[in-house]
Design an enzyme around this catalytic site. Structure first.
Site, PDB file in Angstrom:
ATOM      1  CE  LYS A   1      -3.904   2.079   2.493  1.00 13.91           C
ATOM      2  NZ  LYS A   1      -4.764   1.999   3.689  1.00 13.91           N
TER       3      LYS A   1
ATOM      4  CB  SER B   1      -8.052   3.761   2.676  1.00  5.83           C
ATOM      5  OG  SER B   1      -7.183   3.157   3.611  1.00  5.83           O
TER       6      SER B   1
ATOM      7  CB  SER C   1      -8.201   1.101   5.673  1.00  2.00           C
ATOM      8  OG  SER C   1      -8.863   2.333   5.698  1.00  2.00           O
TER       9      SER C   1
END
Lengths: 488, 501
Positions: free
Chosen positions: A80, A155, A179
């Site tokens: 990420k 996210s 997330s």
């Protein structure tokens, strides 16, 4: 016979060790998939193909020389874009950091490298992890592989999507209020948010530091346990790191739920929960009961306040964490720096941050202001303690708590983005575990109209083994793991 | 995790007793910032704290530069040091301490917040309360301590010339993250002189605790709150050394008194001490208190300070100045005054003790140090640690006098050389030809010369014993002080006797 990019990490490692395939072939296969699908998915912000292939060659050489290799040797790993990677662009999907190249590796990256994992790229996300749909990214939304008109969740949307499409074998996500679990649920992959402090946050670009953790996003539960074993462990560079012995979580995976006491809090099935979601989660609970578990309905009344508490704490911390982005030392800078420093800072921040980030900074600043601090922030801290106490009570009686990860299936891109409150509501089942610092896994548990549903299993602090074992048992007795989006 | 219970505001701060004395009374409170440079590393990272004279931005890392993702980790020794100071100042050490974020934007702050223990809302700092007793002339005065806490130093802004006229600002982050101990006094000081005395005493304590090198420029800085009784409080920042404290405070008091005389009001504001122009200049108006949005630092867990820990620190505490003064009086038989002067500066006191170990006449050593050595240092604007004189050399010099190789007078000429060059006294004497002339043969000729040059004085001396001194003086002068004074006296008398016959 699955193709190379379709293999799980466990299978990949085995085949490389057995000299059936080379690491290079495996990484190449993943990149071919990326090149084929990225136009439709947009899972990545940055790819490092050349470096990844070089690293794969290095590992192949080690193996042919008979030298020992690490636990993740040859596995293609997506990271990420909120996690710092030395020499690789790390943007947090923000214009503010579009040119930021960290001078150091996050602790988790060092651990992956030590075990010969291969970093292949940085995945798309909501800007600074602020969102539940990956729509707030400066680089455009990631699309849900199961229906590209829909969001992948967020996210960590890029990390979930690339696992679902075989654009990576393992991925790292971060979870501040859901997330990891939200996109895992929406893309039908496995995602685990570890106990607060189990995985070092050193090198994780902070959104709300008292809530967030880095965690694995994988094709199945075994990979999740394997990846967690590599990244978990005490780190003296993180003052909130828990001092526990390293553990091999794959050892706790048994296809058995005998004696497992499941609590089913009614708050996880609150107003707005989709009927199909509710039904599938109950089916999953019954499936576990077939393997020896028992369940009981229960209530954690303070969870009613989770969302308000979460957003006040997260935004307050964010308003301070994001203060450093002024354009002076790194990051976005307006072309003309005329004016005094305060004016230049304002311009840099106004243009460098997107609307949702600015909204949360402003709300957080307000909540911490003199006169409001007691009313909002301090009160939120007190409620947080009450929520934690609710969980502590519940775990006196139950081994795990189960509910849906997301109250409804993935929604359309653009459907909720203009309505922040509706979007915030989608975190209703995930934020409480962050407030309490507990481990929670999302594991695929079915579909409705072709859209994935995820089950969330929460356990007491540092009992990742319980969540993993329950998820593993469920996975072994169902075939959701084998379902892949048609886009492949 | 922070327990909300500890965060209840008590609103104890900002209680200032305002007396109704006359307008000319001055009240001064100090906020002293001490760099814990003895820690070797910064407060929250492993960077070296020895930043003086290093290239700008050479002692930095992701943590002290505030690079995204980097996390602070508390240097455990900083708590030992801070507890030591708290105990030395009679403060109450908290059972649990928290760090807070003080949020504000400024280019010297890489994170745009400072990790501190002050939260303005009654949060728990490292230690509260306490006092320090100072001697002002003949009276003893208790200066109350408000609080002692740890925080990180910001970077250093470098300007071309004065802050308000510089065309640019450069930032050096070498200082960013250095451990600072903030010691806040109540407004108990009545004059710039008292402020200086307080700071000197504080510095001596800190030096004796071994927690900082006070001689390094900028390692102790202070902000001062100054008000005339009943008047508005003005904060003066950027006072970077002891010498500046008295100057800055005197200027600010004069400025405020002048305003009052003119019937103008003193504004509530923060002013900046400009060292080169020796004035305070207005930086920002304090019409509204800055809202720093303090909240607990999520990256640092609260630290429990157990009784055992405090006891342990107590046991490790070195001797403090007050105890050392008493010991100097008792063990070395020094007068109280000598002991106080020597101990006021740890380097002086250490030098004294080293010297006495080599030469067991404490008063003799003290006399040389209190007199000639200190005068020399002051005249040359030096401090003891800057110069090369050693206890061994001082002992050698005293022994040379004792053995009659040089006179005491010559000693007074040798000492400054020792201070400035660090040379051995015997070498200085040899190089400058300062060995005492103790031979009758060498001096008799010069006596003849003096008598022939000053016939009228010889007449006087024959009649008046007091006038003999002049002739002896002339003899000493002709030998540049090298003549053995006793022998010189004897030869002059012998010569006069022979003339009388």
């Amino acid at each position: 016979m699955p193709k190379l990019h379709e293999l799980t990490a466990k299978q990949t490692i085995q085949k490389i060790q057995d000299n059936e395939v080379t690491a290079q072939e495996c990484v190449q296969a993943v990149f071919e998939t990326i090149h084929k699908l990225e136009d439709k998915i947009n899972a990545y912000v940055t790819l490092v193909e050349e470096e990844a292939l070089n690293k794969a060659k290095e590992i192949d050489r080690k193996i042919s020389d008979g030298k020992p290799v690490g636990k993740l040797a040859g596995v293609a790993i997506a990271v990420k874009d909120a996690i710092c990677t030395q020499g690789i662009l790390t943007t947090c999907s923000s214009r503010m950091l579009q040119n930021f190249v960290p001078p150091y590796d996050a602790e988790v990256i060092e651990r992956i490298k030590r075990e010969d994992g291969i970093i292949i790229g940085k995945t798309n996300m909501d800007e600074f992890a602020m969102g539940s749909s990956t729509e707030t990214s400066y680089f455009g939304p990631t699309r849900n592989p199961w229906d590209t008109s829909r969001v992948p969740g967020g996210s960590s949307g890029g990390s979930a999507a690339c696992i679902a499409t075989n654009e990576a074998t393992l991925a790292l996500g971060t979870d501040t209020g859901g997330s990891i679990r939200c996109p895992a649920s929406y893309c039908s992959v496995v995602g685990l948010k570890p106990t607060y402090g189990l995985v070092s946050r050193y090198g994780l670009i902070a959104y709300a530091n008292s809530l967030e953790q880095i965690g694995p996003m994988t094709k199945d539960v075994y990979d999740c346990a394997l990846f967690l074993s590599v990244i978990a462990g005490h780190d003296s560079k993180d003052g909130t790191s828990v001092n526990v012995e390293p553990k091999d979580y794959t050892k706790c995976l048994k296809n058995n739920a005998k004696g497992l006491k499941i609590g089913v809090p009614k708050e996880f099935f609150g107003e707005g929960t989709n009927e199909a979601v509710e039904k599938q989660v109950w089916n999953a609970i019954h499936k576990l009961e077939e393997r020896g578990a028992s369940h009981e309905e229960t209530s954690l009344p303070n969870l009613e306040h989770s969302l308000a508490t979460y957003y006040i704490i997260a935004m307050s911390e964010a308003s301070s964490n994001l203060a450093r982005y002024d354009g002076l030392r790194y990051g976005y800078r307006v072309d003309k720096d005329d004016g005094d420093w305060a004016t230049v800072y304002s311009k840099n921040r106004r243009d460098g941050f997107g609307a949702e980030v600015r909204r949360r900074i402003i709300l957080g600043t307000y909540a911490l202001s003199a006169g409001y601090y007691n009313k909002y922030y301090l009160k939120a801290l007190k409620v947080r303690t009450l929520i934690r106490e609710n969980f502590t009570e519940a775990f006196k009686k139950f081994d795990v708590l189960i509910g849906p990860t997301m109250p409804f299936p993935p929604f359309k891109i653009g459907e909720k983005i203009q309505d922040p409150l509706a979007l915030y509501m989608s975190d209703v089942d995930t934020v409480s575990t962050n407030l309490a610092g507990l481990p929670a896994i999302s594991v695929p548990c079915g579909f409705t109209d072709g859209l994935p549903i995820g089950m969330q299993i929460t356990a007491p602090p540092l009992r990742e083994d319980l969540t993993l074992q329950a998820a593993y048992t469920f996975e072994q007795n169902t075939d959701y793991k084998t379902k892949k989006p048609a886009i492949n | 995790m922070v327990n909300a219970k500890h965060l209840n505001s008590t609103d104890k701060n900002n209680v200032t007793e305002m007396s109704t004395k006359n307008q000319n009374e001055v009240r001064i409170g100090l906020e002293v910032h001490v760099q814990l440079t003895s820690l070797k590393t910064k407060l929250f990272c492993g960077c070296s704290s020895d930043y003086k004279g290093k290239d700008p931005n050479s002692l930095v890392c992701p943590v002290c530069l505030g690079i995204p993702g980097a996390l602070p980790v508390l240097n455990a020794n900083s708590v030992d040091y801070a507890v030591m100071v708290a105990l030395a100042l009679n403060s109450k050490v908290s059972e649990c301490m928290f760090f807070f974020r003080k949020n504000y934007y400024y280019p010297d702050m890489p994170k745009n917040f400072q990790i501190s223990q002050y939260d303005q809302a009654g949060g728990v700092p490292l230690a509260v309360g306490g006092f320090l007793v100072i001697d002002v002339g003949t009276k003893r005065k208790k200066v109350r301590i408000g609080r002692v806490h740890l925080e990180e130093d910001p970077g250093r802004l470098v300007h071309q010339g004065a802050i308000d006229t510089s065309p640019y600002t450069l930032v050096d982050y070498n200082r960013s993250g250095i451990a600072l101990l903030e010691i806040v006094t109540e407004p108990d000081l009545d004059s710039p002189k008292e402020a200086r005395i307080f700071l000197q005493k504080l510095r001596s304590i800190l030096e004796h605790l071994g927690i900082f090198a006070g001689r390094l420029e900028g390692s102790i800085r202070c902000d001062a709150n100054i008000s005339l009784t009943g008047g508005t409080r003005v904060e003066v920042k950027n006072i970077s050394s002891f010498k500046e404290v008295e100057r800055a405070l005197s200027f600010e008091i004069m400025r405020q008194k002048n305003l009052v005389k003119k019937g103008l009001s003193v504004k509530h504001e923060t002013r900046h001490w400009d060292e080169s122009r020796r004035v305070t200049i207005s930086l920002r108006m304090k019409e509204k208190e800055h809202d720093y949005r303090y909240f607990p630092e999520p990256d640092l867990v609260p630290i429990t300070i157990t009784e055992d820990f405090v006891e342990n620190v107590k046991e490790k505490m070195p001797e403090l100045p007050e105890a050392r003064i008493s010991r100097f009086v008792d063990a070395y038989g020094l007068p109280q005054y000598d002991a106080e002067v020597l101990v006021s500066d740890k380097a002086l006191a250490d030098f004294f003790e080293c010297t006495v170990k080599l030469y067991d006449k404490p008063k003799e050593v003290s006399n040389w140090m209190m007199g000639d050595l200190l005068r020399n240092l002051n005249e040359n604007n030096l401090v003891l640690t800057d110069c090369k004189i050693t206890p061994e050399h001082l002992v050698e010099m005293i022994k040379l006098i004792e053995e009659g190789v040089i006179s005491g007078k010559i000693g007074k000429r040798v000492l400054p050389e020792m201070v400035l060059t660090g040379k051995q006294p015997s070498l200085i004497i040899k190089e400058k030809g300062l060995v005492k002339i103790s031979s009758r043969d060498a001096l008799e000729g010069i006596v003849e010369q003096v008598f022939s040059e000053h016939p009228s004085c010889v007449e006087d001396a024959l009649a008046d014993e007091n006038a003999v001194h002049f002739l002896v003086g002339q003899l000493m002068r002709a030998t540049k002080g090298k003549a053995d004074p006793q022998l010189a006296n004897q030869l002059i008398h012998e010569k006069l006797e022979s003339l009388k016959k």
